[in-house]
Design a protein around this motif. Structure first.
Motif, PDB file in Angstrom:
ATOM      1  N   LEU A   1      17.062  14.813 -10.454  1.00  0.00           N
ATOM      2  CA  LEU A   1      17.911  14.016  -9.571  1.00  0.00           C
ATOM      3  C   LEU A   1      17.395  12.574  -9.502  1.00  0.00           C
ATOM      4  O   LEU A   1      18.178  11.616  -9.544  1.00  0.00           O
TER       5      LEU A   1
ATOM      6  N   ASP B   1      18.039  18.636 -16.728  1.00  0.00           N
ATOM      7  CA  ASP B   1      17.545  19.685 -15.832  1.00  0.00           C
ATOM      8  C   ASP B   1      17.141  19.027 -14.507  1.00  0.00           C
ATOM      9  O   ASP B   1      16.961  17.808 -14.438  1.00  0.00           O
ATOM     10  N   ILE B   2      17.003  19.821 -13.448  1.00  0.00           N
ATOM     11  CA  ILE B   2      16.609  19.240 -12.157  1.00  0.00           C
ATOM     12  C   ILE B   2      15.143  19.537 -11.815  1.00  0.00           C
ATOM     13  O   ILE B   2      14.363  18.642 -11.511  1.00  0.00           O
ATOM     14  N   THR B   3      14.778  20.822 -11.861  1.00  0.00           N
ATOM     15  CA  THR B   3      13.427  21.197 -11.440  1.00  0.00           C
ATOM     16  C   THR B   3      12.416  20.865 -12.530  1.00  0.00           C
ATOM     17  O   THR B   3      12.266  21.601 -13.496  1.00  0.00           O
ATOM     18  N   MET B   4      11.771  19.723 -12.383  1.00  0.00           N
ATOM     19  CA  MET B   4      10.776  19.292 -13.371  1.00  0.00           C
ATOM     20  C   MET B   4       9.620  18.626 -12.632  1.00  0.00           C
ATOM     21  O   MET B   4       9.820  18.056 -11.562  1.00  0.00           O
ATOM     22  N   PRO B   5       8.412  18.710 -13.202  1.00  0.00           N
ATOM     23  CA  PRO B   5       7.284  18.024 -12.557  1.00  0.00           C
ATOM     24  C   PRO B   5       7.407  16.503 -12.704  1.00  0.00           C
ATOM     25  O   PRO B   5       8.227  16.023 -13.474  1.00  0.00           O
TER      26      PRO B   5
ATOM     27  N   ALA C   1      13.740  26.301 -22.924  1.00  0.00           N
ATOM     28  CA  ALA C   1      15.106  25.904 -22.600  1.00  0.00           C
ATOM     29  C   ALA C   1      15.574  24.778 -23.529  1.00  0.00           C
ATOM     30  O   ALA C   1      16.718  24.783 -24.003  1.00  0.00           O
TER      31      ALA C   1
ATOM     32  N   ALA D   1      19.185  25.508 -13.056  1.00  0.00           N
ATOM     33  CA  ALA D   1      19.311  26.753 -12.296  1.00  0.00           C
ATOM     34  C   ALA D   1      19.487  26.453 -10.814  1.00  0.00           C
ATOM     35  O   ALA D   1      19.935  27.287 -10.048  1.00  0.00           O
ATOM     36  N   MET D   2      19.099  25.222 -10.420  1.00  0.00           N
ATOM     37  CA  MET D   2      19.137  24.852  -9.014  1.00  0.00           C
ATOM     38  C   MET D   2      20.555  24.417  -8.672  1.00  0.00           C
ATOM     39  O   MET D   2      20.833  23.225  -8.555  1.00  0.00           O
TER      40      MET D   2
ATOM     41  N   ASP E   1      11.723  14.433 -10.974  1.00  0.00           N
ATOM     42  CA  ASP E   1      12.695  15.512 -11.184  1.00  0.00           C
ATOM     43  C   ASP E   1      14.026  14.946 -11.670  1.00  0.00           C
ATOM     44  O   ASP E   1      14.207  13.731 -11.797  1.00  0.00           O
TER      45      ASP E   1
ATOM     46  N   ASP F   1      14.481  18.772 -20.301  1.00  0.00           N
ATOM     47  CA  ASP F   1      14.069  19.993 -19.594  1.00  0.00           C
ATOM     48  C   ASP F   1      12.569  20.106 -19.757  1.00  0.00           C
ATOM     49  O   ASP F   1      12.028  19.817 -20.827  1.00  0.00           O
ATOM     50  N   ASP F   2      11.874  20.518 -18.685  1.00  0.00           N
ATOM     51  CA  ASP F   2      10.416  20.652 -18.805  1.00  0.00           C
ATOM     52  C   ASP F   2      10.028  21.902 -19.590  1.00  0.00           C
ATOM     53  O   ASP F   2       8.936  21.969 -20.135  1.00  0.00           O
ATOM     54  N   ALA F   3      10.938  22.886 -19.646  1.00  0.00           N
ATOM     55  CA  ALA F   3      10.608  24.133 -20.349  1.00  0.00           C
ATOM     56  C   ALA F   3      10.977  24.002 -21.823  1.00  0.00           C
ATOM     57  O   ALA F   3      12.148  23.824 -22.179  1.00  0.00           O
ATOM     58  N   ILE F   4       9.963  24.116 -22.689  1.00  0.00           N
ATOM     59  CA  ILE F   4      10.212  23.985 -24.130  1.00  0.00           C
ATOM     60  C   ILE F   4      11.182  25.062 -24.592  1.00  0.00           C
ATOM     61  O   ILE F   4      12.007  24.855 -25.491  1.00  0.00           O
TER      62      ILE F   4
END
Lengths: 182, 208, 118
Positions: free
Chosen positions: C61, C52-56, C13, C81-82, C59, C8-11
């Motif tokens: 997927l 996770d999907i939404t990452m810089p 999460a 979340a996506m 991604d 996950d890009d968010a630390i």
């Protein structure tokens, strides 16, 4: 990313100009010109937008243009918002100033804005929009042979920009401080 | 190149359709937030507006107001901009809630604090898009969130720069929300691109 | 002890997820984008991946495709979340074994991991 700490958010004193009785707000895409020397023109919260502050000290005429985009792709939309595009807005700004008594050869310009507040490239073509606006403003002024006296552009912080019509003084405020360009 | 200004103006039926989709999205977004903070979330207002570009920053209390904004762009079958706007002190209270800290414990925005806000933006924004995408069989993919402390107008410029290439007006769905004790509150803005409105209207059988 | 790679890009999460898994007896490794996830997968071959999907950059997927390409038996659950239908369908077609829609529900995440490692 956030670089400023929250405790740096204290009030920054721009009260001398911000409380002017004749404060004229210049919204996105607008051009406003005044020949009231005590008038203060202001563009609030510029991100990638650029405020072009033009003045003729002899005629005591000042004008501000709130540029949103560099080049015009749609002439019709410039009717409602003549300052939306740097390229076609610049001649309009100068004409308006001349209509108020300014002389083209006496007009001087200060510019501020063109920051990159959002870092990610969200859409094609939006990347570096601030930089593109600054370049377009400079190019437009060059082709009008009007000098830029001072500029406060680029970076990653939003700006509010005031121009005192009678003195040609520009004040630029960011989250962390204010700078005066007399 | 098309030389006319695209007219973003929605007629009554189109406005009703956009409104009902926006509401589905916002409902889903708020229930996502409620689950995330494990508290009841109330919507205190919801407005759908069309405003001239020059007035758009007034929606968030003025272009020079210092805010903490959480910004997401979305793309896919249509594009647009999503933003959560919080007063800085309220954003800190939200971080306390998300990190399970004592109220008042958060004072600065370091990596963990920004990440917590960003994740909240990701969940709210994704939930909004999920509802609309599923209703119309589209895919709407959000960008990673950006957390920014700056003037509201400066953050919104990125949305305006994109939309004003085609139109002079901006369509905005604005929701004010908060926990029942008002400890956490904010504004959720949805600013669709012109193409977004075209796509949702044509997918719902209305030509724009 | 089963090893789980949390991507996950968010630390924020990652921290919540990692804490939940270590509390429940898993060994956790973390990656903050797709490229890092792929590199760690090849290196460590974890028993399960939460992605996770939404990452810089890359991604989730895209990372899923590459992980499955590298190891067709990879046990991956999306945690994102996506959660749009088209995205869920595509992820499952590519080879994800499960899809957990955020916001984070502890019981649901644990159930997904138990299924992956069993």
């Amino acid at each position: 990313m956030i670089s400023g700490k929250l405790d740096q958010l204290g009030p920054i004193d721009v009260s001398s100009i911000a409380r002017s009785d004749s404060l004229i707000a210049v919204g996105l895409g607008e051009i406003k010109v005044s020949r009231d020397p005590s008038a203060v023109l202001v563009s609030f919260g510029l991100g990638s937008c650029v405020a072009v502050c033009a003045y003729d000290l002899t005629a005591r005429v000042g004008g501000m243009m709130h540029v949103v985009l560099p080049y015009c792709s749609n002439k019709d939309s410039a009717r409602k918002f003549p300052g939306k595009y740097a390229d076609i807005g610049m001649p309009t700004l100068i004409r308006e100033m001349e209509n108020h008594g300014a002389m083209r050869t006496r007009i001087q310009v200060k510019i501020a804005g063109g920051a990159s507040v959002i870092h990610a490239a969200t859409f094609d073509g939006l990347l570096d929009m601030g930089q593109k606006n600054v370049v377009a403003v400079r190019t437009a002024l060059e082709s009008e042979s009007i000098p830029i006296v001072s500029s406060d552009t680029g970076g990653h912080k939003g700006r509010s920009v005031w121009l005192v019509v009678g003195t040609g003084g520009m004040t630029v405020r960011t989250a962390s401080g204010a700078t005066v360009y007399p | 190149m098309d030389n006319r200004v695209a007219d973003i103006t929605l007629n009554k039926d189109e406005m009703r359709l956009w409104g009902s989709l926006a509401l589905q999205g916002i409902d889903n977004a708020m229930s996502g937030l409620a689950t995330m903070v494990n508290r009841e979330i109330r919507m205190s207002s919801l407005s759908l507006k069309q405003v001239p570009a020059s007035e758009a920053p007034d929606l968030v209390g003025g272009a020079d107001k210092m805010v903490i904004g959480i910004y997401l762009a979305f793309e896919g079958d249509a594009t647009g901009h999503l933003m959560l706007v919080h007063q800085p002190d309220v954003a800190l209270a939200i971080i306390d809630m998300l990190l399970g800290n004592e109220p008042g414990a958060t004072r600065d925005l370091n990596e963990m604090e920004q990440s917590a806000l960003g994740e909240m933006g990701n969940i709210i924004g994704s939930a909004f898009l999920n509802a609309i995408a599923d209703a119309l069989s589209l895919r709407l993919q959000p960008s990673p969130p950006e957390v920014i402390l700056d003037m509201a107008g400066a953050i919104l410029d990125v949305a305006f720069a994109e939309i004003l290439q085609q139109t002079d007006d901006v369509i905005v769905a604005e929701t004010s929300f908060g926990t029942s004790d008002r400890q956490a509150r904010g504004t959720f803005l949805v600013i669709p691109s012109f193409n977004f409105l075209k796509v949702i209207l044509s997918n719902a059988g209305v030509e724009k | 002890m089963a090893r789980v790679l949390v991507v996950d890009d968010a630390i924020f999460a990652r921290m919540r997820c990692a804490r939940l898994l270590t509390d429940n007896g898993y060994e956790v490794d973390e990656a903050s984008n797709g490229a890092e996830a792929l590199a760690k997968y090849k290196q460590q071959k974890p028993d399960a991946v939460l992605l996770d999907i939404t990452m810089p950059d890359m991604d989730g997927l895209a990372a899923l495709k590459q992980i499955i390409n590298h190891d067709p038996d990879a046990r991956v659950a999306m945690v994102s979340a996506m959660g749009q239908k088209s995205m869920v369908v595509e992820a499952l077609e590519v080879g994800a074994k499960d899809f957990v829609v955020k916001p984070f529900d502890a019981a649901r995440v644990l159930q997904a991991v138990q299924k992956l490692v069993s």
